[in-house]
Every structure is written in C-alpha cells, then in structure tokens.
Motif scaffolding. Sequence first.
Motif, PDB file in Angstrom:
ATOM      1  N   ARG A  12       9.686   7.641  -2.558  1.00  0.00           N
ATOM      2  CA  ARG A  12       8.335   8.105  -2.878  1.00  0.00           C
ATOM      3  C   ARG A  12       7.379   6.933  -3.045  1.00  0.00           C
ATOM      4  NH1 ARG A  12       8.425  12.389  -7.645  1.00  0.00           N
ATOM      5  NH2 ARG A  12       6.186  12.402  -7.115  1.00  0.00           N
ATOM      6  N   ASN A  13       7.871   5.848  -3.615  1.00  0.00           N
ATOM      7  CA  ASN A  13       7.042   4.656  -3.768  1.00  0.00           C
ATOM      8  C   ASN A  13       6.605   4.109  -2.403  1.00  0.00           C
ATOM      9  OD1 ASN A  13       6.667   4.393  -6.490  1.00  0.00           O
ATOM     10  ND2 ASN A  13       8.408   3.036  -6.814  1.00  0.00           N
ATOM     11  N   TRP A  14       7.556   4.106  -1.459  1.00  0.00           N
ATOM     12  CA  TRP A  14       7.220   3.618  -0.126  1.00  0.00           C
ATOM     13  C   TRP A  14       6.230   4.549   0.559  1.00  0.00           C
ATOM     14  CZ3 TRP A  14       7.246  -0.774   2.262  1.00  0.00           C
ATOM     15  CH2 TRP A  14       8.101  -1.792   1.822  1.00  0.00           C
ATOM     16  N   MET A  15       6.350   5.833   0.343  1.00  0.00           N
ATOM     17  CA  MET A  15       5.396   6.782   0.909  1.00  0.00           C
ATOM     18  C   MET A  15       4.004   6.540   0.338  1.00  0.00           C
ATOM     19  SD  MET A  15       7.516  10.365   1.154  1.00  0.00           S
ATOM     20  CE  MET A  15       6.131  11.223   1.897  1.00  0.00           C
ATOM     21  N   ARG A  16       3.928   6.313  -0.988  1.00  0.00           N
ATOM     22  CA  ARG A  16       2.625   6.041  -1.602  1.00  0.00           C
ATOM     23  C   ARG A  16       2.024   4.747  -1.066  1.00  0.00           C
ATOM     24  NH1 ARG A  16       4.936   8.529  -6.357  1.00  0.00           N
ATOM     25  NH2 ARG A  16       5.869   6.527  -6.966  1.00  0.00           N
ATOM     26  N   ARG A  17       2.870   3.731  -0.871  1.00  0.00           N
ATOM     27  CA  ARG A  17       2.370   2.445  -0.382  1.00  0.00           C
ATOM     28  C   ARG A  17       1.808   2.566   1.036  1.00  0.00           C
ATOM     29  NH1 ARG A  17       6.672  -2.307  -1.522  1.00  0.00           N
ATOM     30  NH2 ARG A  17       5.011  -3.479  -0.455  1.00  0.00           N
ATOM     31  N   ARG A  19       0.426   5.316   2.291  1.00  0.00           N
ATOM     32  CA  ARG A  19      -0.596   6.358   2.380  1.00  0.00           C
ATOM     33  C   ARG A  19      -1.895   5.805   2.962  1.00  0.00           C
ATOM     34  NH1 ARG A  19      -2.614   9.901  -2.852  1.00  0.00           N
ATOM     35  NH2 ARG A  19      -4.038  11.281  -1.720  1.00  0.00           N
TER      36      ARG A  19
END
Length: 339
Positions: A12-17, A19
């Motif tokens: 999820r952190n990588w997805m947010r990064r 975005r």
Amino acid sequence: MVKEWLRMWRARNWMRRNRGFLPSWHAYVGFKLGLFEQFKDGATVAEVVSRSGYDASLLDSWLDVGLNIGHLKRLASGAVRSNAAMCRDFSRQSESAIGELLVEMMELHIPSLLAYPHLMNGGARRTFDGQQFATTVASTSAMIEEAAFPVLQKWMKRWQSHAVLDIGCGYAGYLLRLARQNRSLILYGIEKERELLEKAKQAIASERADSIHLLEGDFLGAGVRALGDHQQRFDLVMMNNILYYFAPEHRATLMQRAVEFLQPGGTMAMISPIRTEQAGTSGPFSAAFNSFMRAHENLFDLPSIAEMKALGQQSGLELTTSQVIIREGNWYFCGFRKV
C-alpha cells in the motif's frame, strides 16, 4: 499473520508513492488528444465522441480519473468541464502550454527506463530518433530558455558581445530574443534538423528579424563549411543542450572547432544538464536523465562540471562561470572565456 499484514502495508505504501503518476498520465492523454479543449466549455461523453470519434468506453475511463484527481469537474447538468489550469497548460491552442514536457517524459524517458531489464540482460540499446522527436525536444528546450535567457543577457553585457553564433539553434529562440532586445546585433544560427530550421525561418520572417542568419547542417560537417563561407568571427558562441549528442572523446573536437570562430577574448556559453553524484533535490533528476542517455546507442553521458572545465582547458578556454538555472534536471549555465 503479521508477516502477511506487513507485506500488505508495504504494498500500500508503494501504491501511495506512485499515485503521483496518475496526474501525469491523465494530462499526457488529454494533451495528445486535445481533450481538455474538447471539455473546455462543458460537454458529455456522447458529444465529444460524436465530434472526435474516440472510443466512448476509454474516454469515460479517462473522465473518471480526471474527476477523481481534480483535472475535470462534473456540472449540475451532468456535463463535464475542464479545469481552467489544465486548458492553459495542456491544450495545444494555449500559447503557454507545457504538454510537450509530458510527451518527452512519456514517449522518451519512461519507455527507455522501462527497457533497462532487457538492456541489462544484453539487449540492444535503443536508437534516439532526433528527427522524429525534434519538435518535442525543441519545445522543452524552449521552456529552459525562459530561465536561461536573463543569465545569458548578463553574460553578454559583461563581455560586451555583439556578434553571436548559436550552434544547434533549434527554433532560434535565443536569437529571436536577442534580436528583439537589440536589432544591431549580428546573429547566426546553425541547425541540422530541417523541420526546426523551417519553423525558425518562419518565425524570423514574421518578426522581420533581418539580423538573424540561419545555416543548415551539422556543425562538424556541412554547417561549419557554410559558416566558413561567411568568414564571420564572433564575440560569443552558444552551444545549448547538445553535448549529450557527442561521445566524450569527440566533445573536445566540437569545442575546438567552435573556438576557431571566436574573436580574441571571445566567450562561449553552454546550457546543459550536469551529471552529479551529490544527494539533494537535483540528484535524482540528473541521475535519471543520465540513465535515459545510457539506454541509447547514439546518446552519451551528461558532462560533469569537472569535465566542462577540462574541455575548456583543452580548447583554450577558461570556465569562469557555472551557475544552476533549473534545479529540476540540474540545468547549468556554463560560461567560458578564450584565453
């Protein structure tokens, strides 16, 4: 259980990064297809499809992303309208559009970086097609020109430059700006891409900038021969955004040839991204730009300041100024004086 939860958290952190990629993708598609202009005054998917013939399902998906990230707004009528800033920045009808920057990123830089697994496994390096992307590269260079021109003006005033040669002049943006400031200047430009040269000639004709003389050809080939026929010597030679087209072992030859056209005590100005290994805001941009160069067989490493100084010394020039003009990309103005 904890291990799986941590895995999900990291994902999820990588997805947010990542975005932040969505606005660039959305703006790129909108610029390429003229969609922000289509929705400028408010329109429905059906209306735009009837005018453009675009795929309705894909257009609807593009709208959905745009509404979620704020590039578009849903009106009470149900129609969709483009954000005014998106029309300004990513419409080809806008005089202040910056869309070519995203074209360069999406069609040149990102595909080259994504090719790295293939390249590192022995795949053939890509070939940069300068003719295909001449307009895009010239357009993005013109954006850099806005920040660089005031620095160039100060340099010319310091050394009282009157006769100027721009090698790889592109749209002749610098020359046109100089002509507007002072019609008495002697201005020459060399450009090898015919499409750019023709657009430059049109711009010069429309402004009646008779002091600008344009020559066609590569500076180490037909261009320099044509320049020699004019028997003109210059107070200032400019070479902007071109060093990475030349292998490091050929750069000294390029500069030495340029020095031959300088008056005694003349100067050289070079605007170029600079390779750096320093940490900071400019480091990642510079490293990524250099990675793009290395993915191509006909592009070469960005120069470092140390290399610029050494090139100058080999060519009878002293590097007297090295000044950052755009930190994103680590663009520098480097000023040399003939010794």
